[in-house]
Design a protein around this motif. Structure first.
Motif, mmCIF file in Angstrom:
data_model
loop_
_atom_site.group_PDB
_atom_site.id
_atom_site.type_symbol
_atom_site.label_atom_id
_atom_site.label_comp_id
_atom_site.label_asym_id
_atom_site.label_seq_id
_atom_site.Cartn_x
_atom_site.Cartn_y
_atom_site.Cartn_z
ATOM 1 N N GLY A 1 103.258 -77.224 40.835
ATOM 2 C CA GLY A 1 103.646 -77.011 42.327
ATOM 3 C C GLY A 1 102.251 -76.377 42.582
ATOM 4 N N GLU A 2 102.136 -75.738 41.687
ATOM 5 C CA GLU A 2 100.555 -74.632 42.143
ATOM 6 C C GLU A 2 99.415 -75.492 41.899
ATOM 7 O OE1 GLU A 2 100.824 -71.022 39.329
ATOM 8 O OE2 GLU A 2 102.695 -71.420 38.742
ATOM 9 N N LEU A 3 99.277 -75.861 43.561
ATOM 10 C CA LEU A 3 98.470 -76.967 44.000
ATOM 11 C C LEU A 3 96.859 -75.942 43.834
ATOM 12 C CD1 LEU A 3 100.538 -79.011 46.407
ATOM 13 C CD2 LEU A 3 100.023 -79.725 43.894
ATOM 14 N N ASP A 4 96.631 -75.132 45.007
ATOM 15 C CA ASP A 4 94.938 -74.566 44.650
ATOM 16 C C ASP A 4 94.860 -74.347 43.374
ATOM 17 O OD1 ASP A 4 95.811 -74.766 47.501
ATOM 18 O OD2 ASP A 4 96.625 -72.674 47.198
ATOM 19 N N LEU A 5 95.621 -73.729 42.700
ATOM 20 C CA LEU A 5 94.927 -74.221 41.085
ATOM 21 C C LEU A 5 94.500 -75.336 40.445
ATOM 22 C CD1 LEU A 5 97.354 -71.288 39.783
ATOM 23 C CD2 LEU A 5 94.803 -70.200 39.788
ATOM 24 N N ALA A 6 95.687 -76.292 40.791
ATOM 25 C CA ALA A 6 95.516 -77.505 40.242
ATOM 26 C C ALA A 6 94.122 -78.231 40.935
ATOM 27 C CB ALA A 6 96.366 -78.513 40.513
ATOM 28 N N LEU A 7 93.465 -78.057 42.069
ATOM 29 C CA LEU A 7 92.343 -77.794 42.124
ATOM 30 C C LEU A 7 91.252 -77.769 42.053
ATOM 31 C CD1 LEU A 7 91.079 -80.022 44.785
ATOM 32 C CD2 LEU A 7 91.638 -78.034 46.531
ATOM 33 N N LYS A 8 91.425 -76.161 41.831
ATOM 34 C CA LYS A 8 90.236 -75.247 41.180
ATOM 35 C C LYS A 8 89.763 -76.611 39.893
ATOM 36 C CE LYS A 8 89.042 -71.115 40.082
ATOM 37 N NZ LYS A 8 89.429 -69.404 39.541
ATOM 38 N N ASP A 9 91.006 -76.262 38.626
ATOM 39 C CA ASP A 9 90.768 -77.087 37.374
ATOM 40 C C ASP A 9 90.158 -78.553 37.455
ATOM 41 O OD1 ASP A 9 91.288 -74.723 36.302
ATOM 42 O OD2 ASP A 9 92.944 -75.752 35.602
ATOM 43 N N ALA A 10 90.368 -79.416 38.634
ATOM 44 C CA ALA A 10 90.025 -80.716 38.702
ATOM 45 C C ALA A 10 88.905 -80.748 39.256
ATOM 46 C CB ALA A 10 91.774 -81.257 39.646
ATOM 47 N N SER A 11 88.602 -79.787 39.946
ATOM 48 C CA SER A 11 87.012 -79.697 40.993
ATOM 49 C C SER A 11 86.127 -79.509 39.473
ATOM 50 C CB SER A 11 86.803 -78.653 41.542
ATOM 51 O OG SER A 11 87.609 -79.365 42.908
ATOM 52 N N GLU A 12 86.784 -78.359 38.429
ATOM 53 C CA GLU A 12 85.545 -77.858 37.604
ATOM 54 C C GLU A 12 85.709 -78.833 36.475
ATOM 55 O OE1 GLU A 12 83.674 -75.371 34.766
ATOM 56 O OE2 GLU A 12 83.565 -75.310 36.895
ATOM 57 N N ALA A 13 86.738 -79.562 35.906
ATOM 58 C CA ALA A 13 86.463 -80.898 35.417
ATOM 59 C C ALA A 13 85.651 -81.635 35.707
ATOM 60 C CB ALA A 13 88.296 -81.579 35.270
ATOM 61 N N LEU A 14 85.008 -81.974 36.621
ATOM 62 C CA LEU A 14 84.270 -82.861 37.329
ATOM 63 C C LEU A 14 83.148 -82.476 37.169
ATOM 64 C CD1 LEU A 14 86.171 -84.596 40.577
ATOM 65 C CD2 LEU A 14 84.738 -85.327 39.334
ATOM 66 N N ARG A 15 82.813 -81.101 37.513
ATOM 67 C CA ARG A 15 81.691 -80.636 37.684
ATOM 68 C C ARG A 15 81.305 -80.849 36.375
ATOM 69 N NH1 ARG A 15 78.712 -76.319 36.115
ATOM 70 N NH2 ARG A 15 80.682 -75.684 35.210
ATOM 71 N N LEU A 16 81.807 -80.728 35.514
ATOM 72 C CA LEU A 16 82.041 -80.665 33.227
ATOM 73 C C LEU A 16 81.137 -82.173 33.795
ATOM 74 C CD1 LEU A 16 83.875 -77.341 32.312
ATOM 75 C CD2 LEU A 16 81.964 -78.163 32.116
ATOM 76 N N ASN A 17 81.999 -82.951 34.045
ATOM 77 C CA ASN A 17 82.028 -84.158 33.107
ATOM 78 C C ASN A 17 82.355 -84.716 34.757
ATOM 79 O OD1 ASN A 17 81.981 -86.596 32.459
ATOM 80 N ND2 ASN A 17 83.002 -86.073 30.625
ATOM 81 N N PRO A 18 81.482 -85.152 35.629
ATOM 82 C CA PRO A 18 81.774 -86.261 36.660
ATOM 83 C C PRO A 18 82.458 -88.103 36.535
ATOM 84 C CG PRO A 18 79.294 -85.821 36.916
ATOM 85 C CD PRO A 18 79.567 -85.467 35.852
ATOM 86 N N HIS A 19 83.365 -88.190 35.598
ATOM 87 C CA HIS A 19 83.496 -89.329 35.516
ATOM 88 C C HIS A 19 84.504 -89.434 36.443
ATOM 89 C CE1 HIS A 19 86.889 -88.583 32.595
ATOM 90 N NE2 HIS A 19 85.962 -87.835 32.070
ATOM 91 N N ALA A 20 85.032 -91.660 35.875
ATOM 92 C CA ALA A 20 86.163 -92.155 36.939
ATOM 93 C C ALA A 20 87.382 -91.126 36.585
ATOM 94 C CB ALA A 20 86.390 -93.457 35.920
ATOM 95 N N ALA A 21 88.294 -90.904 35.612
ATOM 96 C CA ALA A 21 89.198 -90.389 35.654
ATOM 97 C C ALA A 21 89.496 -89.053 35.793
ATOM 98 C CB ALA A 21 89.725 -90.114 33.793
ATOM 99 N N ASN A 22 88.377 -87.776 35.561
ATOM 100 C CA ASN A 22 88.182 -87.063 36.870
ATOM 101 C C ASN A 22 88.923 -87.123 37.879
ATOM 102 O OD1 ASN A 22 88.395 -85.765 33.742
ATOM 103 N ND2 ASN A 22 86.524 -85.140 33.851
ATOM 104 N N TYR A 23 87.932 -88.270 38.019
ATOM 105 C CA TYR A 23 88.470 -88.590 39.923
ATOM 106 C C TYR A 23 89.331 -89.036 40.846
ATOM 107 C CZ TYR A 23 83.131 -87.532 41.901
ATOM 108 O OH TYR A 23 81.783 -87.580 41.538
ATOM 109 N N ASN A 24 90.313 -89.685 39.788
ATOM 110 C CA ASN A 24 91.293 -90.011 40.013
ATOM 111 C C ASN A 24 92.666 -88.875 39.732
ATOM 112 O OD1 ASN A 24 93.058 -92.725 39.845
ATOM 113 N ND2 ASN A 24 93.725 -91.172 38.215
ATOM 114 N N ASN A 25 92.089 -87.670 38.848
ATOM 115 C CA ASN A 25 92.796 -86.592 38.813
ATOM 116 C C ASN A 25 93.352 -86.126 39.861
ATOM 117 O OD1 ASN A 25 93.463 -87.690 36.084
ATOM 118 N ND2 ASN A 25 92.198 -86.590 34.663
#
Length: 378
Positions: free
Chosen positions: A130-154
């Motif tokens: 339920g720590e959604l702001d931290l989740a969003l920060k990590d998910a966005s960093e994953a996309l910055r590092l690798n903008p592939h489909a699975a990371n957009y899905n996550n």
């Protein structure tokens, strides 16, 4: 507290012994817990029993999800379900429990800050907690590092948890643009369309997913509830039944089919499905709330049970105070029991949910309670 008696003289002297405080004991069972994959490249053993000796079982499929729910355990293995509804086994050494996941993935990121997959895994762990702001920060960093489909899905899953459905749909669309046959993204986007009551788009997305994953129980379920939203009850029951053929232990799908049966006034079948849902998951708050609402509002008097409806609705509300369906069930149960003042209070509370503010039926129920009339489902 207890006493030990020592013979020191002709008299017995009671000497109290102070017990050391006991550490809370952690449950050793993994059943019912959420686990995360430590790394990619792991396979799920589809054997009836896990193979303790062979690390590469012949009957296996890739573990293509970041996290799973455990529903079985054998020595060094845990039993999970794949996205296609298959039961299989993972080695405990290949996974980590939710309670230990964030520190584990944090250490991995410190060792390798450019690993996008680990950011995605930690984002999923934060989302589960339920720590959604931290989740969003990590998910966005994953996309910055690798903008592939699975990371957009996550990242879309995080937007979904934050109830920002438009942002979720945008990320799912990007994932599908990158990989048009990405069945999971189609199914997930369909759930967003359904939440926005655009059931035609939901049906289109799930139908596309089923072209590539014809045994995906979730795709059939989302399409089934979308047919339900369109009042196509026979099609809904057909898809939900197919979903249960593929995943017979889905409590939620039993609830969905129960509601479809209820709309067709097949109340015996509705009752059977509601009871099945609670047998599978006795503490499922969503199932309790839906069952309670039906018990309080069924148009056939022989199926109504206001007392049991109130008990179930209270349990569901205690689990999740913000669950609107439980609040609606509390209102209906109170009205069925003649407690109209309480019914009005709960119905007014339910309208704080943005999804119900413009809901005509919700306001009609409130007006009925104000006139001291119970709610009866159509």
């Amino acid at each position: 507290m207890f006493a030990i008696f020592l013979l020191l003289a002709p008299l017995f002297v009671a000497v109290p012994v102070r017990e050391r405080p006991r550490e809370p004991v952690k449950s050793s069972s993994w059943v019912g817990k959420t686990i995360f994959m430590r790394a990619s490249g792991v396979r799920v053993d589809l054997s009836a029993e896990p193979n303790e000796l062979n690390p590469n079982p012949p009957n296996s499929v890739p573990a293509n999800a970041i996290q799973y729910r455990v529903f079985g355990e054998r020595l060094n293995h845990v039993q999970i379900k794949t996205r296609e509804g298959q039961s299989g086994w993972l080695r405990k050494t290949d996974v980590i429990l939710l309670e230990d996941a964030i520190p584990f993935f944090t250490k991995q990121i410190q060792a390798n800050p450019s690993d996008s997959a680990t950011y995605s895994r930690r984002a999923s762990a934060y989302r589960s907690k339920g720590e959604l702001d931290l989740a969003l920060k990590d998910a966005s960093e994953a996309l910055r590092l690798n903008p592939h489909a699975a990371n957009y899905n996550n990242r879309a899953l995080v937007w979904t948890a934050k109830k920002n459905y438009d942002q979720a749909i945008a990320d799912y669309a990007k994932a599908i643009e990158l990989v048009p046959q990405y069945a999971l993204a189609h199914v997930n986007r369909a759930s967003m369309w359904h939440a926005k009551k655009d059931n035609d788009k939901a049906i289109a997305d799930t139908s596309a997913a089923l072209q590539w994953e014809p045994k995906n129980p979730t795709a059939y379920r989302i399409r089934g509830i979308s047919w339900l939203g369109k009042k196509e009850y026979d099609k809904a029951i057909e898809d939900l039944s197919r979903s249960l053929e593929l995943d017979a232990k889905s409590s939620q799908t039993h609830v969905d089919r129960a509601e479809a049966h209820a709309r067709k006034k097949q109340h015996v079948k509705a009752l059977d499905d509601f009871e099945a849902a609670l047998r599978l998951e006795p503490t499922n708050g969503t199932a309790m709330a839906a069952f309670a609402l039906w018990l309080a509002s069924c148009p056939e008097v022989k199926f109504r049970d206001g007392k049991r409806a109130l008990e179930l609705a209270l349990k569901a509300h205690q689990q999740n105070k913000s669950e609107t369906r439980a609040i609606e069930a509390l209102a209906a149960a109170c009205a069925e029991l003649g407690r109209f003042e309480d019914a009005v209070k709960w119905a007014e509370h339910a309208l704080f949910d943005p999804a119900l503010r413009d809901d005509t039926e919700a306001r009609q129920r409130l007006e009925a309670y104000r006139k001291q009339k119970p709610y009866r489902a159509e």
